[in-house]
Enzyme design. Sequence first.
Site, PDB file in Angstrom:
ATOM      1  N   HIS A  93       0.856  -1.192   0.000  1.00 41.99           N
ATOM      2  CA  HIS A  93       0.000   0.000   0.000  1.00 41.99           C
ATOM      3  C   HIS A  93       0.887   1.235   0.000  1.00 41.99           C
ATOM      4  O   HIS A  93       1.348   1.660   1.053  1.00 41.99           O
ATOM      5  CB  HIS A  93      -0.876   0.059   1.261  1.00 41.99           C
ATOM      6  CG  HIS A  93      -1.900  -1.025   1.367  1.00 41.99           C
ATOM      7  ND1 HIS A  93      -2.527  -1.325   2.555  1.00 41.99           N
ATOM      8  CD2 HIS A  93      -2.425  -1.865   0.436  1.00 41.99           C
ATOM      9  CE1 HIS A  93      -3.402  -2.313   2.359  1.00 41.99           C
ATOM     10  NE2 HIS A  93      -3.350  -2.669   1.077  1.00 41.99           N
TER      11      HIS A  93
ATOM     12  N   GLU B 239       8.849   5.044   5.138  1.00 42.06           N
ATOM     13  CA  GLU B 239       8.634   6.453   5.518  1.00 42.06           C
ATOM     14  C   GLU B 239       7.766   6.490   6.783  1.00 42.06           C
ATOM     15  O   GLU B 239       6.722   7.140   6.832  1.00 42.06           O
ATOM     16  CB  GLU B 239       7.987   7.258   4.371  1.00 42.06           C
ATOM     17  CG  GLU B 239       8.815   7.292   3.112  1.00 42.06           C
ATOM     18  CD  GLU B 239       8.716   5.992   2.308  1.00 42.06           C
ATOM     19  OE1 GLU B 239       9.770   5.441   1.934  1.00 42.06           O
ATOM     20  OE2 GLU B 239       7.595   5.516   2.078  1.00 42.06           O
TER      21      GLU B 239
ATOM     22  N   GLU C 285      11.072   0.902   7.743  1.00 38.52           N
ATOM     23  CA  GLU C 285      12.251   1.501   7.140  1.00 38.52           C
ATOM     24  C   GLU C 285      12.742   2.559   8.136  1.00 38.52           C
ATOM     25  O   GLU C 285      13.222   2.210   9.204  1.00 38.52           O
ATOM     26  CB  GLU C 285      11.865   2.084   5.773  1.00 38.52           C
ATOM     27  CG  GLU C 285      13.035   2.519   4.936  1.00 38.52           C
ATOM     28  CD  GLU C 285      12.584   3.228   3.668  1.00 38.52           C
ATOM     29  OE1 GLU C 285      13.174   2.979   2.622  1.00 38.52           O
ATOM     30  OE2 GLU C 285      11.657   4.055   3.719  1.00 38.52           O
TER      31      GLU C 285
ATOM     32  N   GLU D 140      17.644   1.085  -1.172  1.00 39.23           N
ATOM     33  CA  GLU D 140      17.148   1.732  -2.393  1.00 39.23           C
ATOM     34  C   GLU D 140      18.018   2.922  -2.809  1.00 39.23           C
ATOM     35  O   GLU D 140      18.152   3.204  -3.994  1.00 39.23           O
ATOM     36  CB  GLU D 140      15.693   2.170  -2.210  1.00 39.23           C
ATOM     37  CG  GLU D 140      15.526   3.216  -1.115  1.00 39.23           C
ATOM     38  CD  GLU D 140      14.065   3.577  -0.822  1.00 39.23           C
ATOM     39  OE1 GLU D 140      13.170   2.809  -1.183  1.00 39.23           O
ATOM     40  OE2 GLU D 140      13.839   4.632  -0.213  1.00 39.23           O
TER      41      GLU D 140
END
Length: 704
Positions: free
Chosen positions: A415, A485, A503, A509
């Site tokens: 999501h 986030e 995270e 990334e």
Amino acid sequence: MRRIGIVMMVLSLWSCNPSEGHRLDVSSPENKINVSFNVTEDGRPYYLTKFEGQVVIDTSYLGFEFKDAAALGKNLAIKNSKIATVNDTWQMPWGEQLDVVNNYTELSVELQETAAPNRLLNVVFRVFDDGVGFRYEFPEQEGFDSVEITEEHTQFNLTKDYKTFWIPGDWDIYEHLYNTTKLSEINALDYANHNDLAQTYIPVNAVNTPVTMVSDDGLHLSFHEAALVDYSGMTLKIDTETFNLECHLVGSKNHPYKVKRNVPFHTPWRTIQMTNNAPELIESNLIVNLNEPNKLGDVSWFKPMKYTGVWWEMHLGKSSWDYGMTQNMSTWTDTGGAHGKHGATTENVKRFIDFSAKNNIGGVLVEGWNTGWEHWIGFEDREGVFDFVTTYPDYDIDEVVRYGKEKGVDIIMHHETSAATETYTKQQDTAFALMKKYGMHTVKTGYVGKILPKGEYHHGQYMVNHYNNTVEKAATYEVAINAHEPIKATGLRRTYPNTISREGLRGQEFNAWSSDGGNPPEHLPIVAFTRMLAGPIDFTPGIFNIKFDAYKKDNQVNTTIAQQLALYVVIYSPIQMAADLVEHYEANPEAFQFIKDVGVDWETSKVLNGEVGDYVTIARKERETGHWFLGSITDENERSLTIQFDFLDDNQEYTANIYKDGQDAHWNDNPLALEIETRVIEKGDELTLNLAPGGGTAISILKK
Ligand code: NOJ
Ligand code: CA
């Protein structure tokens, strides 16, 4: 089978009345740490902390400012106090260890203003042998039934210019590289316009927590908070001249206060971990211990697992999240329909399912499966874009789930909310019900972009409540959350075990696309002693094709392949991604064997050595099997570390498969040089690990 923990609680209580101004002293169970509390002549509450007899935190004042009410922090008298001793052991449903020892001494102090409005305030300290937690409690009282806090003035008055490992006190993101400077040299405002961040806001010279410090004489400190619930996140404002740290709460543009609460309530715990060495910081359970016990009961519907996913290929630009436009993180090109690069196709996901099923991997993450990605980053009007149920035309979710079940592989839901929180809140029941229908128990959530409603920040009270409410709602659908986030981890996984991972740091990334050269080799040897003290990390290790020149010439991972393997042990998470492309793993089955074998759920963990920012070695024993796994990583410096296998079981032989940096391995010049050696070891044996610059060693220690 999990055994039931033996919980012993010995409580000794006494009250004293220090109205004559006597200082209150309390010591940790083994007297390593002492806290003193008192009020000054004009009634200002303060505390001091000693570690092994030395003052670490000198006179530090406490207090609050409110909107439309007088500040609370003067004219306070101690009305009452009590001390309790707690000896407790509890069990983690999954974690770095099964049994968690929770021994502390608690000092509760009741304060009252000596002048009108005579408000009441309690301060509670819990003193452990590896640190201190304290919080404020606003008890029920007449005429004081709500507060609008404009600032919390908690101080941590340090006495030395510590070497400090810090990220700026950004209200919107933690994804900064760590800096190593003297406390007196911290300048967070230099970071106000950092590259590659979809949102960032750094208003003052403050740092985010956990922030870790080391003194010349080996004292290790880490400041953080525990049980962040219905409050805003704490950053620490730095006074570079006096070495005083002071709470600076995250605010909002939408109202003049930072926290709004009804009385009674209590604040999160303010925490200071204190140890003589770096490894004990990682072994400390202070943050989880300061949280409430499990409120969810049986959570056996979630199983720790490794996972692969349609993910790295998007970050490399091999495929895209969206169906009809091409996108490179923030730049969009409309190709007017399907462009043939969409990653989340039924066929591609089946490829990951097949690979996972063959390789002892329990899940496949699928990003970019739902409509809306055409309007992801950079769009102002993001509310209503994602609905979390409508699939792109080339993704047959029924078929993918059916195929996964046939092969014993779970699909991990994704999501991406794009920080449009009102849409997500409205859609959650429908979205989680869809997961329930398919028997999916894990979702990765994402909050890229500026928070909607405008004016809120990722780390303010509004978002703290959003993240926590999401976890609670998800639990009712037997869904576990891995938030990207996110708000920082504060040990709430004890209370809500379905907050499995998150995270909240510069993850893998950044190596795929950041414009500053990616995460340097020192990044993870710092993270292990900073961010990791807060809780599990979804770092997504395991990149084998370190340079990926076929996709991106200017980006790379800045470690050796041996270090990528070691990360499965060093970084704790109950879901651990094998992040690289299937074809990159298939090209190196020998190295992949370690990922296939490595555990994700631990009976016990031992930090064998380490220095903040330099290196760390961790050994973990897998639950159920009793196999051990060891991971050791270093920064840009090569080093030799000798390991004593004194933690292994008596009278047991093990096959040790050692995955080490090969001759001349180097994170930049020769990252793929890997040697694999097998030997029999037993308790008491010794082994010297030779780590290359940016390198590592991973060992599977399998019972024979
Ligand atoms: C940022 C997340 O950290 C990353 O893992 C994810 O792929 C993208 N957002 C898209 O949601
Ligand atoms: Ca991110």
